[in-house]
Design a protein around this motif. Structure first.
Motif, PDB file in Angstrom:
ATOM      1  N   GLU A 163       0.847  -1.195   0.000  1.00 34.78           N
ATOM      2  CA  GLU A 163       0.000   0.000   0.000  1.00 34.78           C
ATOM      3  C   GLU A 163       0.879   1.242   0.000  1.00 34.78           C
ATOM      4  O   GLU A 163       0.686   2.162  -0.784  1.00 34.78           O
ATOM      5  CB  GLU A 163      -0.906   0.026   1.243  1.00 34.78           C
ATOM      6  N   GLU A 164       1.870   1.236   0.901  1.00 37.65           N
ATOM      7  CA  GLU A 164       2.779   2.407   0.984  1.00 37.65           C
ATOM      8  C   GLU A 164       3.428   2.718  -0.347  1.00 37.65           C
ATOM      9  O   GLU A 164       3.619   3.876  -0.700  1.00 37.65           O
ATOM     10  CB  GLU A 164       3.931   2.080   1.941  1.00 37.65           C
ATOM     11  N   LYS A 165       3.824   1.662  -1.052  1.00 37.61           N
ATOM     12  CA  LYS A 165       4.561   1.860  -2.313  1.00 37.61           C
ATOM     13  C   LYS A 165       3.629   1.941  -3.518  1.00 37.61           C
ATOM     14  O   LYS A 165       4.090   1.927  -4.659  1.00 37.61           O
ATOM     15  CB  LYS A 165       5.562   0.711  -2.535  1.00 37.61           C
TER      16      LYS A 165
END
Ligand SMILES: Cc1cc2nc3c(=O)[nH]c(=O)nc-3n(C[C@H](O)[C@H](O)[C@H](O)COP(=O)(O)OP(=O)(O)OC[C@H]3O[C@@H](n4cnc5c(N)ncnc54)[C@H](O)[C@@H]3O)c2cc1C
Length: 407
Positions: A70-72
């Motif tokens: 999700e972060e990336k």
């Protein structure tokens, strides 16, 4: 080559997930879609036949931490299987109705356990080991088992035998070869593993053919050998190697190699424009060996995942790393670097085979093709240099000289 806007990766194992993460590390800002059949977050397979099976660890090694994708901004679709590639339209279709366009496509579909085409080979309850769920099921079966029969004395079969013994089960390992790991290690070194398991109470049926599996609709109850002997078991594990999962690539018209992998060039590109193959399925041309190689190792999946990211972004570098793998069984740990043919290459042993404290080298035309350190951990860099440099050395030097001076 312009930077792609959409990269689709089919197969969310170590190779595919590493490729996705590395693309972001390298600053790629376009879309990444990671498609995978497994419902779990991408994980590494080695602990499945070691710590996880033994029960010394509860989780596999995840390829990335929770929240990473999700972060990336990596779109991960799990629990879906890609069923078709339309090369002309640059589309991938999945079994959940998804249709995805790509500018570049990476195939990283890994392998599946081989089965045995013998009577009873499809009985319910015959276990194989490839996924996290397989490993959890096998561990729980080992915990309750009195008698375990393992068909196949390769790496997974021998590691699983060690785990089953640690769980206290009576273990018999069956193989058609005369010694465990024979095809990779040759007679002498394979004998070290045979003795190790014998000392830990494993029973062998070596040089033995499988006539079939016994049991019925309620499950497998044992193994019948061609000699007529029946081996009753509460747990039967079939560990007769893995086959590359290439049905998708094959149906799309991609060329397959003699050993069933997806043909790729030195830069891991298939013959189809902008389609790459990595990990277990990649039968890629390796400039050091002057031929195609296909390697089913953890390191190969990781390194090719990293490598392909650069090529997806236009680098076109050849993949040059030598094969490397490791194994842990009871108190024996080993690492193997290179690619030897134990039937024809000369074996040189430095150290003490019987004490399981040695490094084995394989030589062809006076050059090192492979090295395997067993319970010795100080010479990794020198061994890598000897193998990668295909060092020209004598058996006497390998036995006695400081390895750093030879590399
Ligand atoms: C139990 C076990 C222990 C091992 N131990 C070692 C070890 O100690 N040392 C070592 O060097 N190597 C070891 N290996 C081998 C090593 O782990 C593999 O070579 C490596 O994991 C291969 O990575 P991969 O990404 O190519 O394939 P995989 O890890 O098999 O991943 C491929 C993924 O693609 C998915 N997939 C397949 N087809 C589709 C599709 N059509 N659509 C969507 N998804 C799809 C699969 O579900 C899977 O999740 C071990 C293997 C096993 C099974």
């Amino acid at each position: 080559m312009s930077e792609p806007r959409k990269i689709v990766i089919v197969g969310a194992g170590l190779a595919g997930a590493t490729a996705a993460g590395t693309l972001r590390e390298r600053g790629y800002a376009g879309e990444i879609l990671l498609l995978g059949t497994d419902t779990h977050r991408p994980y590494e397979l080695p602990p499945l036949s070691k710590g996880l099976l033994l029960g010394t660890t509860e989780e596999p090694d995840w390829v990335h931490g929770e929240g990473f994708y999700e972060e990336k901004d990596i779109t991960r679709r799990s629990g879906v299987t890609a069923t078709r590639i339309e090369l002309g339209a640059r589309m991938v279709l999945d079994d959940a109705g998804g249709e995805y366009r790509f500018d570049r496509l990476v195939l990283a579909t890994g392998s599946r356990p081989r089965t045995l085409p013998v009577p009873g080979g499809d009985l319910p309850g015959l276990l194989t080991l490839r996924t996290l769920d397989d490993a959890l099921a096998l561990r729980s079966a080992f915990k309750d088992a009195r008698r375990v029969v393992i068909v196949g004395a390769g790496w997974i079969g021998t590691e699983a035998a060690a785990a089953a013994r640690e769980h206290g089960a009576e273990v018999t390992v069956v193989d058609q070869a005369g010694s465990p790991l024979l095809a990779v290690l040759g007679e002498q070194v394979s004998g070290v593993f045979k003795d190790l398991h014998t000392e830990h109470g494993v029973n062998w049926r070596l040089g033995a053919g499988i006539a079939g599996f016994t049991g019925g609709p309620d499950g497998a109850t044992g193994v019948r050998l061609k000699s007529g002997e029946e081996l009753p078991a509460d747990v039967v594990l079939v560990a007769v190697g893995a086959a590359p999962r290439v049905d998708l690539a094959h149906a799309a018209g991609l060329e397959l190699s003699d050993d069933g992998g997806v043909c790729a060039d030195a830069g891991l590109r298939t013959a189809a424009p902008d389609v790459y193959a990595i990990g277990d399925i990649a039968a890629h041309f390796h400039p050091r060996y002057g031929k195609r190689v296909r390697v089913e190792h953890w390191s190969n999946a990781k390194w090719q995942g990293e490598h392909v990211a650069g090529n997806l972004l236009g680098e076109n570098e050849p993949y040059l790393k030598s094969p490397y793998f490791f194994s842990d069984q009871y108190d024996l740990g080993c690492e193997y670097r290179g690619l030897a043919d134990p039937d024809t290459d000369e074996l040189v042993v430095r150290g003490d085979l019987a004490a399981r404290d040695f490094t084995a080298f394989w030589l062809r035309d006076g050059r090192v093709t492979a090295a395997m350190n067993v319970n010795q951990w100080d010479d990794g860099d020198a061994l890598k240099a000897l193998v990668e440099g295909r060092a020209s050395v004598t058996a006497a030097e390998l036995k006695a000289a400081d390895l750093k001076t030879l590399a």
